[in-house]
Design an enzyme around this catalytic site. Sequence first.
Site, PDB file in Angstrom:
ATOM      1  N   ARG A  39      43.221  54.355  34.381  1.00 15.61           N
ATOM      2  CA  ARG A  39      43.781  53.250  33.594  1.00 15.61           C
ATOM      3  C   ARG A  39      44.615  53.757  32.414  1.00 15.61           C
ATOM      4  NH1 ARG A  39      38.469  49.360  34.259  1.00 15.61           N
ATOM      5  NH2 ARG A  39      39.263  48.053  35.944  1.00 15.61           N
ATOM      6  N   THR A  88      38.256  49.015  30.788  1.00 12.39           N
ATOM      7  CA  THR A  88      38.991  47.846  31.299  1.00 12.39           C
ATOM      8  C   THR A  88      40.349  47.695  30.618  1.00 12.39           C
ATOM      9  OG1 THR A  88      36.846  46.756  31.575  1.00 12.39           O
ATOM     10  CG2 THR A  88      38.805  45.361  31.716  1.00 12.39           C
ATOM     11  N   ARG A 107      33.611  54.603  37.933  1.00 15.14           N
ATOM     12  CA  ARG A 107      33.840  53.927  36.654  1.00 15.14           C
ATOM     13  C   ARG A 107      34.377  54.923  35.615  1.00 15.14           C
ATOM     14  NH1 ARG A 107      33.756  48.331  36.689  1.00 15.14           N
ATOM     15  NH2 ARG A 107      33.362  48.479  34.468  1.00 15.14           N
ATOM     16  N   PHE A 150      40.045  33.922  31.445  1.00 15.42           N
ATOM     17  CA  PHE A 150      41.122  34.616  32.159  1.00 15.42           C
ATOM     18  C   PHE A 150      41.034  34.464  33.681  1.00 15.42           C
ATOM     19  CE2 PHE A 150      37.763  37.815  31.255  1.00 15.42           C
ATOM     20  CZ  PHE A 150      37.469  38.252  32.548  1.00 15.42           C
ATOM     21  N   TYR A 165      35.878  37.353  42.839  1.00 14.38           N
ATOM     22  CA  TYR A 165      35.672  37.389  41.388  1.00 14.38           C
ATOM     23  C   TYR A 165      34.827  36.195  40.914  1.00 14.38           C
ATOM     24  CZ  TYR A 165      38.692  41.389  40.306  1.00 14.38           C
ATOM     25  OH  TYR A 165      39.217  42.651  40.174  1.00 14.38           O
ATOM     26  N   ASN A 213      45.380  46.249  35.422  1.00 18.18           N
ATOM     27  CA  ASN A 213      44.802  47.548  35.066  1.00 18.18           C
ATOM     28  C   ASN A 213      44.547  48.454  36.273  1.00 18.18           C
ATOM     29  OD1 ASN A 213      42.613  46.170  36.024  1.00 18.18           O
ATOM     30  ND2 ASN A 213      41.393  46.291  34.153  1.00 18.18           N
ATOM     31  N   GLU A 241      30.053  43.880  47.374  1.00 14.59           N
ATOM     32  CA  GLU A 241      31.517  43.964  47.464  1.00 14.59           C
ATOM     33  C   GLU A 241      31.974  44.743  48.695  1.00 14.59           C
ATOM     34  OE1 GLU A 241      32.179  43.701  42.604  1.00 14.59           O
ATOM     35  OE2 GLU A 241      32.767  45.526  43.665  1.00 14.59           O
ATOM     36  N   LYS A 254      44.997  47.642  42.683  1.00 13.64           N
ATOM     37  CA  LYS A 254      45.448  46.275  42.410  1.00 13.64           C
ATOM     38  C   LYS A 254      46.971  46.118  42.614  1.00 13.64           C
ATOM     39  CE  LYS A 254      41.635  45.244  39.215  1.00 13.64           C
ATOM     40  NZ  LYS A 254      41.257  44.713  37.887  1.00 13.64           N
TER      41      LYS A 254
HETATM   42  P1  ATP Z   1      36.998  45.425  37.524  1.00 19.74           P
HETATM   43  O1  ATP Z   1      35.890  44.429  37.765  1.00 19.74           O
HETATM   44  O2  ATP Z   1      38.340  44.938  37.986  1.00 19.74           O
HETATM   45  O3  ATP Z   1      36.657  46.796  37.988  1.00 19.74           O
HETATM   46  P2  ATP Z   1      36.070  45.751  34.854  1.00 19.74           P
HETATM   47  O4  ATP Z   1      34.695  45.752  35.469  1.00 19.74           O
HETATM   48  O5  ATP Z   1      36.456  46.911  34.007  1.00 19.74           O
HETATM   49  O6  ATP Z   1      37.172  45.596  35.951  1.00 19.74           O
HETATM   50  P3  ATP Z   1      35.617  42.965  34.227  1.00 19.74           P
HETATM   51  O7  ATP Z   1      35.023  42.546  32.939  1.00 19.74           O
HETATM   52  O8  ATP Z   1      34.757  42.942  35.453  1.00 19.74           O
HETATM   53  O9  ATP Z   1      36.262  44.428  34.018  1.00 19.74           O
HETATM   54  O10 ATP Z   1      36.906  42.080  34.475  1.00 19.74           O
HETATM   55  C1  ATP Z   1      37.477  41.980  35.769  1.00 19.74           C
HETATM   56  C2  ATP Z   1      38.972  42.027  35.653  1.00 19.74           C
HETATM   57  O11 ATP Z   1      39.432  40.873  34.977  1.00 19.74           O
HETATM   58  C3  ATP Z   1      39.526  43.208  34.824  1.00 19.74           C
HETATM   59  O12 ATP Z   1      39.652  44.397  35.540  1.00 19.74           O
HETATM   60  C4  ATP Z   1      40.877  42.665  34.430  1.00 19.74           C
HETATM   61  O13 ATP Z   1      41.807  42.769  35.513  1.00 19.74           O
HETATM   62  C5  ATP Z   1      40.567  41.199  34.177  1.00 19.74           C
HETATM   63  N1  ATP Z   1      40.224  40.953  32.771  1.00 19.74           N
HETATM   64  C6  ATP Z   1      39.078  41.317  32.124  1.00 19.74           C
HETATM   65  N2  ATP Z   1      39.103  40.933  30.837  1.00 19.74           N
HETATM   66  C7  ATP Z   1      40.285  40.319  30.655  1.00 19.74           C
HETATM   67  C8  ATP Z   1      40.927  39.683  29.549  1.00 19.74           C
HETATM   68  N3  ATP Z   1      40.327  39.615  28.357  1.00 19.74           N
HETATM   69  N4  ATP Z   1      42.165  39.172  29.741  1.00 19.74           N
HETATM   70  C9  ATP Z   1      42.763  39.222  30.958  1.00 19.74           C
HETATM   71  N5  ATP Z   1      42.218  39.786  32.043  1.00 19.74           N
HETATM   72  C10 ATP Z   1      41.002  40.333  31.890  1.00 19.74           C
HETATM   73 MG    MG Z   2      34.021  44.271  36.842  1.00 16.83          MG
END
Ligand code: ATP
Ligand code: MG
Length: 140
Positions: A104, A93, A87, A59, A51, A114, A128, A11
């Site tokens: 992370r 996250t 993962r 968010f 996304y 992150n 994806e 990122k």
């Molecule tokens: P990613 O999809 O990026 O691999 P993830 O699967 O761990 O991460 P998701 O729940 O899919 O988490 O959220 C996607 C992304 O949105 C997160 O990686 C983070 O950058 C952002 N994000 C998630 N939760 C929050 C939050 N509560 N506040 C701000 N940003 C968030």
């Molecule tokens: Mg995700």
Amino acid sequence: MAVERTLSILKPDATRRNLTGRINAALEAAGLRIVAQRRIWLSTAEAEAFYGEHKARGFFRDLVSFMTSGPVVVQVLEAEGAVARNREVMGATNPANAAEGTIRKLFAESIEANSVHGSDGPESAAREISFFFAAVDIVG
Ligand code: ATP
Ligand code: MG
């Protein structure tokens, strides 16, 4: 367990701090093979589409502006059980909850910035990967 592919993104917070090599080293040390890789700058429309599943989340706008704030590195990782393995090496996250030694935990700045994205299942991995790469771009 079958050889599998997953989509990874380094990122903007990671590219800004020149961490792409260190993160790639951590991925490779976890047994993930980088079989395709490209550095790009996402447009707002591309980040919104990628996304899309988070559109209703509070968010979402912040996430789209963060993901378009600088270059990212998109990559395809290959390994036995690549989705779960990635993962695991990524960590939770929220870096505050990420296990010791995960990417992370080592590098993330916040729950939003992150450092890495990883597909969360085989179906999202297929979707994806095809969002960013054609079959001829992936050299296993
Ligand atoms: P990613 O999809 O990026 O691999 P993830 O699967 O761990 O991460 P998701 O729940 O899919 O988490 O959220 C996607 C992304 O949105 C997160 O990686 C983070 O950058 C952002 N994000 C998630 N939760 C929050 C939050 N509560 N506040 C701000 N940003 C968030
Ligand atoms: Mg995700």
